[in-house]
Motif scaffolding. Structure first.
Motif, mmCIF file in Angstrom:
data_model
loop_
_atom_site.group_PDB
_atom_site.id
_atom_site.type_symbol
_atom_site.label_atom_id
_atom_site.label_comp_id
_atom_site.label_asym_id
_atom_site.label_seq_id
_atom_site.Cartn_x
_atom_site.Cartn_y
_atom_site.Cartn_z
ATOM 1 N N GLY A 1 -12.928 -17.791 10.674
ATOM 2 C CA GLY A 1 -11.771 -17.960 11.537
ATOM 3 C C GLY A 1 -12.134 -17.829 13.006
ATOM 4 N N PRO A 2 -11.208 -17.321 13.822
ATOM 5 C CA PRO A 2 -11.455 -17.196 15.262
ATOM 6 C C PRO A 2 -12.713 -16.377 15.557
ATOM 7 C CG PRO A 2 -9.148 -16.827 14.760
ATOM 8 C CD PRO A 2 -9.859 -16.895 13.451
ATOM 9 N N SER A 3 -13.355 -16.716 16.655
ATOM 10 C CA SER A 3 -14.631 -16.097 16.998
ATOM 11 C C SER A 3 -14.457 -14.637 17.399
ATOM 12 C CB SER A 3 -15.282 -16.872 18.143
ATOM 13 O OG SER A 3 -16.609 -16.463 18.317
ATOM 14 N N GLU A 4 -15.527 -13.859 17.203
ATOM 15 C CA GLU A 4 -15.477 -12.430 17.544
ATOM 16 C C GLU A 4 -16.890 -11.940 17.866
ATOM 17 O OE1 GLU A 4 -15.660 -10.897 12.904
ATOM 18 O OE2 GLU A 4 -13.728 -11.323 13.813
ATOM 19 N N VAL A 5 -16.966 -10.904 18.672
ATOM 20 C CA VAL A 5 -18.254 -10.309 19.000
ATOM 21 C C VAL A 5 -18.077 -8.796 19.108
ATOM 22 C CG1 VAL A 5 -17.981 -10.453 21.512
ATOM 23 C CG2 VAL A 5 -20.281 -10.424 20.525
ATOM 24 N N LEU A 6 -19.111 -8.090 18.703
ATOM 25 C CA LEU A 6 -19.151 -6.638 18.872
ATOM 26 C C LEU A 6 -20.447 -6.313 19.608
ATOM 27 C CD1 LEU A 6 -18.211 -3.917 16.302
ATOM 28 C CD2 LEU A 6 -20.299 -3.688 17.643
ATOM 29 N N VAL A 7 -20.304 -5.666 20.768
ATOM 30 C CA VAL A 7 -21.460 -5.292 21.582
ATOM 31 C C VAL A 7 -21.624 -3.782 21.527
ATOM 32 C CG1 VAL A 7 -22.516 -5.350 23.869
ATOM 33 C CG2 VAL A 7 -21.048 -7.245 23.115
ATOM 34 N N GLN B 1 -17.391 -14.718 24.212
ATOM 35 C CA GLN B 1 -16.587 -14.973 23.019
ATOM 36 C C GLN B 1 -15.090 -14.948 23.332
ATOM 37 O OE1 GLN B 1 -18.046 -15.916 19.981
ATOM 38 N NE2 GLN B 1 -19.611 -16.049 21.575
ATOM 39 N N ALA B 2 -14.688 -14.164 24.321
ATOM 40 C CA ALA B 2 -13.273 -14.118 24.682
ATOM 41 C C ALA B 2 -12.780 -15.477 25.154
ATOM 42 C CB ALA B 2 -13.042 -13.062 25.763
ATOM 43 N N GLU B 3 -13.654 -16.310 25.730
ATOM 44 C CA GLU B 3 -13.222 -17.601 26.250
ATOM 45 C C GLU B 3 -13.017 -18.651 25.153
ATOM 46 O OE1 GLU B 3 -15.923 -19.491 28.904
ATOM 47 O OE2 GLU B 3 -17.595 -19.526 27.495
ATOM 48 N N HIS B 4 -13.364 -18.335 23.911
ATOM 49 C CA HIS B 4 -13.170 -19.302 22.829
ATOM 50 C C HIS B 4 -11.700 -19.578 22.575
ATOM 51 C CE1 HIS B 4 -16.908 -20.670 21.160
ATOM 52 N NE2 HIS B 4 -17.426 -19.460 21.203
ATOM 53 N N GLY B 5 -10.863 -18.543 22.634
ATOM 54 C CA GLY B 5 -9.444 -18.741 22.357
ATOM 55 C C GLY B 5 -8.695 -17.433 22.439
ATOM 56 N N VAL B 6 -7.373 -17.531 22.580
ATOM 57 C CA VAL B 6 -6.573 -16.314 22.729
ATOM 58 C C VAL B 6 -6.561 -15.496 21.449
ATOM 59 C CG1 VAL B 6 -5.087 -17.281 24.518
ATOM 60 C CG2 VAL B 6 -4.487 -17.597 22.107
ATOM 61 N N ASP B 7 -6.940 -16.126 20.311
ATOM 62 C CA ASP B 7 -6.981 -15.371 19.061
ATOM 63 C C ASP B 7 -8.361 -14.786 18.781
ATOM 64 O OD1 ASP B 7 -8.119 -17.828 18.695
ATOM 65 O OD2 ASP B 7 -7.079 -18.286 16.808
ATOM 66 N N SER B 8 -9.312 -14.980 19.713
ATOM 67 C CA SER B 8 -10.623 -14.353 19.563
ATOM 68 C C SER B 8 -10.520 -12.860 19.884
ATOM 69 C CB SER B 8 -11.640 -15.002 20.509
ATOM 70 O OG SER B 8 -11.865 -16.347 20.161
#
Length: 858
Positions: free
Chosen positions: A656-662, A680-687
């Motif tokens: 589904g929507p993109s996500e990242v954990l740093v 990753q935040a710029e992929h979409g508002v649901d990221s």
């Protein structure tokens, strides 16, 4: 030179006229496709068989016209409006264009265009009505024998005499396939042999036609004589038939068996087999490598500005790099189409290097001939680094598998037999019904029963499991739905025979599957004496690749999915991606589709695209597996169709929507951390993006937050980033152990480790789609170019799923091969387990073979 008529053929409608193979005898064909995809498909299928002229008057854009030419059409038939559009938007040689102009007004407009483009006068072709041929030739100043005027003959009331008059005037007649025949004396049909003969020139001495016979590549096999009758027989039989001056018709190979297959018939410049123009050949221009060599030699002498070949001549290192690149791609190619495509690229760059050094094809051929005369040869093994790269190792040949003993049929009083379906005489839909499994035929009813149970268990947990166990299994005494290890011995009371049988079976299964840990390589091993098990991989035949559109163009996803599908050898690749508002699609995605050999691009997004690929439509191919990320609707649709047994489709993962954990500690650069979060935040508002800060002080946390704010405000997609950050979070933790516990619980799609000694921390990673290690490894490199795949599990599914990899496009098939001794050694085990489960037919399949072995041994 081609024959003086062009046959029109409808690839989508069966006709009573000539077959496509018969049309190929006359060199070329005219088709009118309903859309670009149909044109490209026909060209791919028939490029080597025919020179294809495409009636492109219904194609909407100049880009479509160029795509048809790029796909292999020798010419396209276009309108005057399309000619103007091409002249404005594209650079297309006029020799590839056939302009439709039937009225005086259209001919006047075409003459004005030619006057404005004087350099095109000697190559432009026109199609008109038969009665207007002479007038068109005069007005456009086209020589009568130039074969640049085409006359369209309709199937309604056309006669043989009218067609011959058209050809005698020097024009090429366009004829519907339905009116022609290669058979003798067919009513209401025109003989193709008669049309050919009407334009041939006979030898004055014997009244026959001088004929040169060549192979597929144009090498001369001999010179013979032909007659009207022999040409008619050659066309009728599809073989080489000639005229002997002593014996009459000569069916080549009739007595010796050395029959020649008729491929095509062509004329020389003046239809008498003897060229008078001083050209290389009257039987068509150079083709293949010969044509390439002439082009390269011309480019070397005088290359046009901007020519890629000229650049190659000026940059020898680029040529060397391209040769190595294409050689590696050829080595990876699997299918016939891929191998031919990559070999063509390699030959182009190799011949460019040769031409730059003054080496010709003839020089290469002489070396090949010289090497063929050698008596003493080297062993020919690959050299060290290349052998190692290809995985060549010394190994003993595997023993030939023993031929299985024939099964002994059991005599029964009542005959039992399976339903027989003869596919040649059975309707396809009936065949498909027989192919369905029983569960598929009642799928809707089963789903209606299962869905409320699944929902009940999802909401009520153990209580629901117990309720249905009590209801269906009648086990009303159970108070818990699970047994936890270690298991009580009293629950494992077995007879010695059963325990031994289980132990042997478990041992064999364990050994075989443990050996598979090496990856996707084929495997053969002997689990016990005489019992050989193997595993081999096969590409999934048809794959659908979902490429998100939404707020960003993502050709990177097309690469990440398309390239491994191509490398794996999938026979059919279908892309799906949402189109723009005007119906077009990103050219980058189209280019990637081209490079990976995709069959088609579905112009749709969301659930409708997933459903189209899962079930297939009138124009969209059904696939066997769907891969690719998407929003919540795409994910839901993928899950739904994968659970529908009538769809018969699997999916890669619920992506589904993109996500990242740093994860960042005191050694991390705040600007780096912020940039990774925002990527990753710029992929979409649901990221969603997560930061786990390990032991950071307030000032250190503030430094990261300041960088996030500063960098986000400088982004063109700031509003999208704002929406994503509203449901994103930072976790401040004590140490790396706590950080990894949180990370593994979250199971991120992307995990970035900006911590001290990051390589060592990887050991603690249990759940993640892809890991990016250290300060110099931003997630962006994984999205595009590092080599890892960016199609990864989200929503915490990294706990169960891997990201897309080569194995995602492969399936593994296992096999067993037992010798008689192997079966004897395993017979007791299998018979014991079969008897335990009450499966007598399983047991009998062993016992009848054991009896046969014992009988043969006696």
């Amino acid at each position: 030179m081609a024959t003086p008529f062009l046959i029109a053929y409808d690839p989508s409608t069966p006709t009573s006229g000539l077959s496509l193979k018969q049309i190929a005898y006359f060199s070329r064909v005219l088709i009118k496709p309903s859309n670009l995809a149909q044109a490209e498909h026909f060209l791919r299928q028939n490029f080597r068989l025919l020179d294809v002229v495409v009636d492109a008057t219904d194609l909407p854009s100049a880009g479509d016209l160029v795509d048809v030419l790029n796909a292999g059409a020798v010419k396209i038939l276009i309108s005057l409006d399309q000619l103007t559009a091409l002249s404005t938007e594209q650079s297309v040689p006029s020799s590839r264009l056939l302009v439709y102009a039937t009225s005086d007004a259209q001919l006047n407009s075409l003459e004005q265009w030619i006057s404005a483009n004087a350099s095109e006068r000697d190559s432009v072709c026109v199609t008109t009505e038969p009665a207007a041929v002479s007038a068109a030739a005069a007005q456009l100043k086209i020589p009568a024998d130039a074969q640049r005027i085409y006359a369209t003959h309709n199937s309604g009331n056309v006669s043989e005499d009218v067609i011959k008059q058209t050809m005698q005037s020097g024009a090429i007649a366009i004829l519907p396939s339905q009116i022609l025949t290669v058979e003798r004396n067919v009513a209401d049909k025109i003989s193709a042999a008669d049309l050919l003969a009407s334009r041939l020139v006979t030898d004055q001495a014997n009244g026959l036609y001088a004929t040169s016979v060549t192979d597929e590549r144009g090498s001369c096999l001999g010179a013979v004589w032909s007659s009207h009758e022999s040409i008619a027989e050659a066309l009728r039989t599809g073989t080489g038939v000639y005229q002997s001056r002593k014996r009459g018709l000569w069916y080549k190979g009739q007595s010796s068996g050395d029959v020649q297959e008729l491929i095509r018939i062509g004329f020389d410049c003046d239809a008498d087999c003897f060229c008078h123009l001083g050209t290389e050949s009257c039987f068509g221009a150079s083709a293949g490598l010969s044509r390439l060599q002439k082009t390269l030699q011309a480019r070397k002498a005088d290359a046009p500005a901007g020519s890629y070949t000229a650049r190659l001549f000026n940059e020898p290192k680029l040529v060397e790099a391209k040769i190595m690149e294409e050689a590696e791609e050829l080595c990876r190619a699997n299918t016939k189409e891929e191998i031919a495509f990559e070999a063509a690229d390699l030959l182009y760059f190799a011949l460019t290097k040769c031409t730059a050094a003054g080496v010709s094809l003839e020089d290469i051929e002489r070396n090949l001939d010289l090497k063929s005369l050698k008596v003493k040869r080297r062993k020919g093994d690959a050299k060290g680094p290349w052998a190692e790269k290809a995985g060549l190792t010394e190994s003993k040949p595997a023993p030939a598998p023993a031929k299985p003993e024939p099964a002994v049929e059991e005599d029964r009083t009542t005959r039992l037999e399976m339903k027989r379906v003869v596919t040649a005489t059975t309707a396809p839909e009936v065949v498909n019904e027989y192919l369905k499994r029983p569960s598929q035929k009642s799928n809707d009813a089963i789903v209606s029963l299962v869905k409320p149970i699944v929902e009940d268990v999802r909401v009520n947990g153990d209580a629901a499991v117990l309720k249905y166990t009590h209801k269906f299994e009648k086990a009303t005494s159970l108070t818990s739905p699970v047994i936890q290890a270690p298991y009580p011995p009293e629950l494992m009371q077995l007879t010695p025979d059963v325990q031994e049988a289980l132990d042997v079976s478990i041992g064999n299964i364990r050994r075989f599957h443990a050996a598979q840990k090496g990856g996707n390589e084929d495997l053969t091993m002997e689990t016990m004496p005489g019992v050989v098990c193997s595993r081999f991989s096969r590409a999934i035949e048809r794959v659908g690749l979902y490429i998100p559109g939404g707020t960003a163009v993502l050709p990177s996803t097309a690469m990440m999915l398309g390239v491994p599908a191509m490398v794996a050898g999938c026979k059919k690749i279908v892309l799906a991606s949402p189109p723009r508002s005007d119906g077009s699609i990103s050219p980058e995605i189209v280019y990637v589709a081209h490079k990976v050999g995709a069959e088609s691009i579905v112009l749709a997004g969301g659930a409708q695209a997933v459903a189209a690929m899962a079930y297939g439509t009138q124009s969209i191919s059904k696939v066997d597996k769907i891969l690719g990320p998407g929003n919540q609707f795409v994910t839901a649709a993928k899950m739904l169709v994968s659970n529908d047994t009538s769809a018969g489709v699997s999916i890669d993962m619920p992506a589904g929507p993109s996500e990242v954990l740093v994860i960042a500690d005191k050694t991390a650069n705040p600007a780096f951390v912020a940039s990774d979060l925002l990527s990753q935040a710029e992929h979409g508002v649901d990221s969603q993006v997560i930061l786990i800060a390990v032991g950071l002080a307030e000032s250190e946390l503030r430094a990261i937050e300041d960088q996030v704010d500063k960098q986000a405000k400088a982004l063109p997609r700031m509003d999208i980033v704002r929406g994503s950050l509203e449901h994103s979070v930072t976790f401040a933790v004590r140490d790396i152990t706590e950080a990894m516990t949180l990370s593994n619980a979250y199971a991120p799609e992307h995990l970035i480790l900006q911590v001290e000694n990051a390589e060592a921390v990887v050991e603690a990673v249990q759940n993640a789609g892809s890991v990016f290690i250290g300060p110099w490894t931003p997630e962006s490199v994984g999205d595009y170019s590092a080599g890892v795949n960016h199609s990864l599990p989200t929503y915490g599914y990294a706990k169960q799923y891997s990201g897309v990899n080569l194995g995602s496009f492969l399936k593994h098939i296992t096999s067993s091969n037992l010798t008689p001794d192997g079966l004897m050694g395993l017979s007791k085990t299998v018979e014991t387990l079969a008897a335990l489960e009450g499966l007598d037919a399983h047991k009998r399949a062993i016992s009848i073979r054991v009896a046969q072995i014992q009988q043969n041994g006696a």
